[in-house]
Write a protein that holds these residues in place. Structure first.
Motif, PDB file in Angstrom:
ATOM      1  N   UNK A  73      24.213  46.729  28.110  1.00  0.00           N
ATOM      2  CA  UNK A  73      25.149  47.577  27.593  1.00  0.00           C
ATOM      3  C   UNK A  73      26.479  47.376  28.117  1.00  0.00           C
ATOM      4  N   UNK A  74      27.609  47.047  27.407  1.00  0.00           N
ATOM      5  CA  UNK A  74      28.955  47.240  27.851  1.00  0.00           C
ATOM      6  C   UNK A  74      29.884  47.793  26.686  1.00  0.00           C
ATOM      7  N   UNK A  75      30.773  48.684  27.523  1.00  0.00           N
ATOM      8  CA  UNK A  75      31.434  49.400  26.406  1.00  0.00           C
ATOM      9  C   UNK A  75      32.678  48.700  25.712  1.00  0.00           C
ATOM     10  N   UNK A  76      33.201  49.013  24.707  1.00  0.00           N
ATOM     11  CA  UNK A  76      34.460  48.687  24.246  1.00  0.00           C
ATOM     12  C   UNK A  76      34.228  47.150  23.795  1.00  0.00           C
ATOM     13  N   UNK A  77      35.391  46.569  24.136  1.00  0.00           N
ATOM     14  CA  UNK A  77      35.751  45.048  23.709  1.00  0.00           C
ATOM     15  C   UNK A  77      34.601  44.307  24.468  1.00  0.00           C
ATOM     16  N   UNK A  78      34.101  44.650  25.546  1.00  0.00           N
ATOM     17  CA  UNK A  78      33.412  43.857  26.188  1.00  0.00           C
ATOM     18  C   UNK A  78      31.963  43.549  25.491  1.00  0.00           C
ATOM     19  N   UNK A  79      31.589  44.809  24.791  1.00  0.00           N
ATOM     20  CA  UNK A  79      30.429  44.843  23.996  1.00  0.00           C
ATOM     21  C   UNK A  79      30.562  43.617  22.930  1.00  0.00           C
ATOM     22  N   UNK A  80      31.576  43.234  22.304  1.00  0.00           N
ATOM     23  CA  UNK A  80      31.810  42.231  21.326  1.00  0.00           C
ATOM     24  C   UNK A  80      31.649  41.002  22.028  1.00  0.00           C
ATOM     25  N   UNK A  81      32.129  40.623  23.288  1.00  0.00           N
ATOM     26  CA  UNK A  81      32.104  39.575  24.058  1.00  0.00           C
ATOM     27  C   UNK A  81      30.536  39.232  24.467  1.00  0.00           C
ATOM     28  N   UNK A  82      29.826  40.038  24.677  1.00  0.00           N
ATOM     29  CA  UNK A  82      28.409  40.094  24.870  1.00  0.00           C
ATOM     30  C   UNK A  82      27.586  39.694  23.643  1.00  0.00           C
ATOM     31  N   UNK A  83      28.116  40.538  22.671  1.00  0.00           N
ATOM     32  CA  UNK A  83      27.243  40.153  21.248  1.00  0.00           C
ATOM     33  C   UNK A  83      27.649  38.535  20.994  1.00  0.00           C
ATOM     34  N   UNK A  84      28.771  37.974  21.172  1.00  0.00           N
ATOM     35  CA  UNK A  84      28.834  36.497  20.847  1.00  0.00           C
ATOM     36  C   UNK A  84      28.312  35.739  21.842  1.00  0.00           C
ATOM     37  N   UNK A  85      28.054  36.213  23.003  1.00  0.00           N
ATOM     38  CA  UNK A  85      26.985  35.318  24.010  1.00  0.00           C
ATOM     39  C   UNK A  85      25.600  35.208  23.567  1.00  0.00           C
ATOM     40  N   UNK A  86      25.255  36.493  23.199  1.00  0.00           N
ATOM     41  CA  UNK A  86      23.990  36.696  22.527  1.00  0.00           C
ATOM     42  C   UNK A  86      23.841  35.783  21.292  1.00  0.00           C
ATOM     43  N   UNK A  87      24.410  35.638  20.474  1.00  0.00           N
ATOM     44  CA  UNK A  87      24.572  34.744  19.493  1.00  0.00           C
ATOM     45  C   UNK A  87      24.255  33.419  19.605  1.00  0.00           C
ATOM     46  N   UNK A  88      25.259  33.082  20.518  1.00  0.00           N
ATOM     47  CA  UNK A  88      25.504  31.627  20.947  1.00  0.00           C
ATOM     48  C   UNK A  88      24.012  31.247  21.734  1.00  0.00           C
ATOM     49  N   UNK A  89      23.542  32.228  22.532  1.00  0.00           N
ATOM     50  CA  UNK A  89      22.110  31.795  23.128  1.00  0.00           C
ATOM     51  C   UNK A  89      21.189  31.787  22.154  1.00  0.00           C
ATOM     52  N   UNK A  90      21.120  32.748  21.400  1.00  0.00           N
ATOM     53  CA  UNK A  90      19.951  32.777  20.234  1.00  0.00           C
ATOM     54  C   UNK A  90      19.989  31.338  19.596  1.00  0.00           C
ATOM     55  N   UNK A  91      21.270  31.029  19.216  1.00  0.00           N
ATOM     56  CA  UNK A  91      21.326  29.571  18.270  1.00  0.00           C
ATOM     57  C   UNK A  91      20.730  28.538  19.074  1.00  0.00           C
ATOM     58  N   UNK A  92      21.366  28.666  20.332  1.00  0.00           N
ATOM     59  CA  UNK A  92      20.676  27.296  21.356  1.00  0.00           C
ATOM     60  C   UNK A  92      19.132  27.540  21.664  1.00  0.00           C
TER      61      UNK A  92
END
Length: 699
Positions: free
Chosen positions: A388-407
């Motif tokens: 769990x990350x607050x604010x804009x950091x959560x969007x960055x973590x979401x992007x990392x999650x999507x990239x990892x899931x696709x890999x």
């Protein structure tokens, strides 16, 4: 801690994706039909009809029971399996009676419409949709696709009508081991024949129709590309053209290698990522429209038109078709206030695409596209919940999650097809999506401004920004490539390993949604088995000692592998030929090979010795028959040998009785007519130009 009973676990909502199993059944039928070389169409049809009738009989029987309903569903799936096999066999081009290869005579001319043009250094590669065969009596209707390499075809356009005086030939398999099978790749696109046409052997008999969709798309792509050339050059232009409009013929080997090594190669092939970005941009631009039925419908129509026009302009590849179909279904569903399971959307897209062209099932892009979306659907949300990350950091973590899931989704396919894994994919894969969003947005804006006639400062601004962003993207990719251990390469990742890894990832997805001890034990067992196979496989099943006589034009090259090291004997090979024709087998063997030892250097090494024209390769004595070697004794004095290697145009002569049964290998250093002479006098001779490289493996 309160124990969790089976009844407390989340229930898998299979009913949310009712088309998933039918799509899998149809795909299975297509796969089996391909394995049977698209034969047995009647048997597949009979199986489908019989299963349908049996399922209908079970369904209509009085007093239905759950067991009978399950049995009826199984027969329905079997009917779809049979339908898939029958449909694939019926659609197979070579099974069509009017295919041009079945009725082509020696004096016939071939005519058809140009569907693709790829300029080359010497010839232009043109894909032709054959429509007729022409002789003195007139034209006969025909079908099929032909890949024609024409001289002086730079002016050809998609939609032109060609008349060819050629002799099409079946595209051969690769002549050297482990080389990319270009013939199989083309077969997946229903192209089985090729032809070569010099300047006087082809002409255009009709210009491209101005209102054809294919012609409009090709001209739009060319016009869009021409707006980029004043502002971008070299690698920046090549990457921008590939990312924005799917034009990949400008990409150099260095750029391709850098993007492949860092796991960012997918941004250079227009796919679901690009279609999704486009749809998001259009929706955001139209967000100011009122939320009323009329304006909502207009927003939907504009979004669908933009998505499909973009798909058409960029080549309508399998991944683009899938993404465009899914976006269309989602947008229409939202307009009608309908929500659909992502897996149901995938199943619908797969069924539609396989009905359009069953062979898409075997295209790597098709498989990677569906695997990436499946990985995102299964793992993106569980991964994003890990932190769990607050604010804009959560969007960055979401992007990392999507990239990892696709890999995760594409990992088994990437390792099986390409044999490599990008170690820093979290860094490169995540940031490259941000770059892709910026590049595609700027490219669309730049093309739109040029289309409406805006020039001067407006185009200069978007072009300069585009050059800056693409330059930063390339610099970032090359930086990631230079990081230590950037790419993990696997010398041999088999189909069994890919299936095992796929099952392990499926267990992980099951555990993420519905934790259970049984699934954990299954995942541990699969992981342990795969780990032991990868660690102990080279020890338990090592590659046997072997030597290979390659087929290389005007060159002789022999690789000797003694089980631990590699030795090369023969002529010096050009770098391009070495990388494409020789390196794939060397990488699979997993050892470094020496620079080629010349035949003139008498020497003895581990596994091989040279006393020209006599060689010792492992436990075989090889006598080289060299057309440029003047010191051969009388044939009666030739030494005993286990193999005869013919090179440099040595003429066929009667062989001594001691060598009459020895295998004869005629390699690529011989002219074609000389190879045919050996085949005429010695029918059992192995011609590498026809049968491929000669390989000996010691048991």
């Amino acid at each position: 801690m309160t124990p969790r009973f089976a009844s407390d676990r989340p229930v898998i909502p299979w009913a949310a994706a009712p088309l998933l199993l039918p799509a899998a059944a149809v795909g299975g039928g297509i796969g089996v039909a391909a394995g049977l070389d698209y034969g047995f169409a009647t048997a597949f049809g009979a199986l489908s009809v019989g299963a349908w009738l049996f399922a209908l009989a079970l369904h209509l029987r009085p007093r239905p029971t759950p067991r009978r309903g399950t049995l009826s569903s199984l027969f329905l799936l079997l009917a779809l399996f049979g339908f898939g096999g029958w449909y694939a066999a019926e659609r197979h081009p070579l099974n069509q009676p009017d295919h041009f290869s079945h009725q082509l005579a020696a004096a016939d001319l071939v005519t058809g419409e140009v569907t693709s043009v790829r300029p080359g250094a010497r010839r232009t590669a043109v894909e032709v949709e054959v429509s007729a065969l022409v002789d003195e009596q007139g034209a006969r209707p025909a079908s099929g696709k032909l890949l024609a390499y024409v001289t002086g075809g730079d002016s050809l356009e998609v939609g032109d009508q060609l008349l060819l005086s050629v002799s099409p030939e079946r595209i051969p398999p690769p002549l050297n081991p482990e080389v990319f099978d270009y013939g199989a790749y083309l077969a997946g696109r229903s192209i089985y024949h090729r032809a070569y046409a010099d300047a006087g052997e082809w002409l255009t008999v009709g210009d491209a129709p101005r209102r054809s969709l294919a012609t409009l798309a090709d001209r739009s792509r060319n016009a869009w590309f021409s707006t980029l050339t004043p502002y971008l050059q070299n690698d920046d232009l090549a990457v921008a053209a590939a990312l924005i409009m799917g034009k990949r013929d400008l990409l150099g080997a260095e750029v391709r290698s850098a993007y492949a090594d860092t796991g960012a190669i997918h941004v250079l092939a227009v796919s679901g990522l690009h279609v999704g970005i486009l749809a998001l941009i259009v929706v955001q631009l139209l967000g100011w429209l009122p939320r009323r039925p009329l304006w909502t419908g207009l927003r939907t129509v504009v979004t669908l038109a933009a998505v499909w026009y973009f798909a058409l302009v960029t080549g309508l590849s399998a991944s683009v078709q899938r993404a465009a179909l899914m976006v269309s279904i989602v947008v229409v569903g939202k307009t009608l206030n309908r929500n659909n399971s992502i897996f149901n959307l995938l199943a619908i897209a797969a069924l539609v695409m396989l009905l359009i062209q069953p062979k898409q099932l075997f295209q790597v892009g098709f498989q990677l596209s569906f695997a990436a979306v499946t990985g995102i659907a299964l793992f993106a949300r569980p991964l994003s919940r890990l932190l769990y990350l607050p604010g804009v950091l959560s969007r960055g973590w979401d992007a990392i999650s999507v990239s990892t899931a696709a890999q995760l989704g594409t990992l088994p396919f990437a390792l099986y097809y390409f044999g490599q894994f990008p170690v820093y994919f979290l860094l490169s894969g995540t940031l490259v999506i941000v770059f892709a969003y910026a590049v595609l947005g700027l490219g669309l804006l730049h093309g739109l401004l040029a289309m409406v006639g805006v020039g001067g400062a407006g185009l200069w601004l978007t072009g300069s920004l585009l050059q800056l962003v693409v330059g930063l993207q390339n610099a970032f990719i090359f930086f990631c490539q230079q990081l230590p251990g950037a790419t993990l390469r696997l010398t041999d990742f088999s189909l069994v390993s890919a299936v095992g890894l796929l099952l392990l990832i499926a267990c992980g997805a099951y555990l993420a949604f519905r934790p259970s001890h049984r699934a954990r034990w299954v995942a541990l067992g699969l992981g342990g088995t795969l780990g032991l196979c990868w660690l102990l496989g080279p020890v338990v099943w090592p590659a046997p000692p072997q030597f290979t006589v390659y087929h290389l034009p005007r060159t002789t090259l022999i690789d000797v592998f003694d089980g631990r090291s590699g030795l090369a004997i023969g002529d010096t090979v050009e770098e391009g030929q070495l990388d494409y024709q020789v390196a794939p087998l060397r990488r699979k063997l997993g050892v470094e090979f020496t620079a080629p030892l010349p035949f003139a250097a008498d020497t003895s090494r581990r596994g091989a010795a040279i006393a020209y024209p006599l060689l010792r390769l492992l436990d075989w004595r090889v006598l080289v028959l060299d057309g440029e070697w003047p010191a051969y004794p009388d044939t009666a004095q030739w030494p005993a040998a286990d193999l005869l290697l013919v090179r440099n145009g040595y003429r066929p002569h009667p062989l001594p009785r001691a060598l009459a049964t020895a295998p004869i290998v005629v390699d690529g250093s011989n002219a074609p007519y000389r190879a045919r002479d050996w085949r005429r006098d010695y029918p059992a001779a192995h011609l590498t130009a026809e049968e491929g490289a000669y390989r000996y493996r010691r048991r």
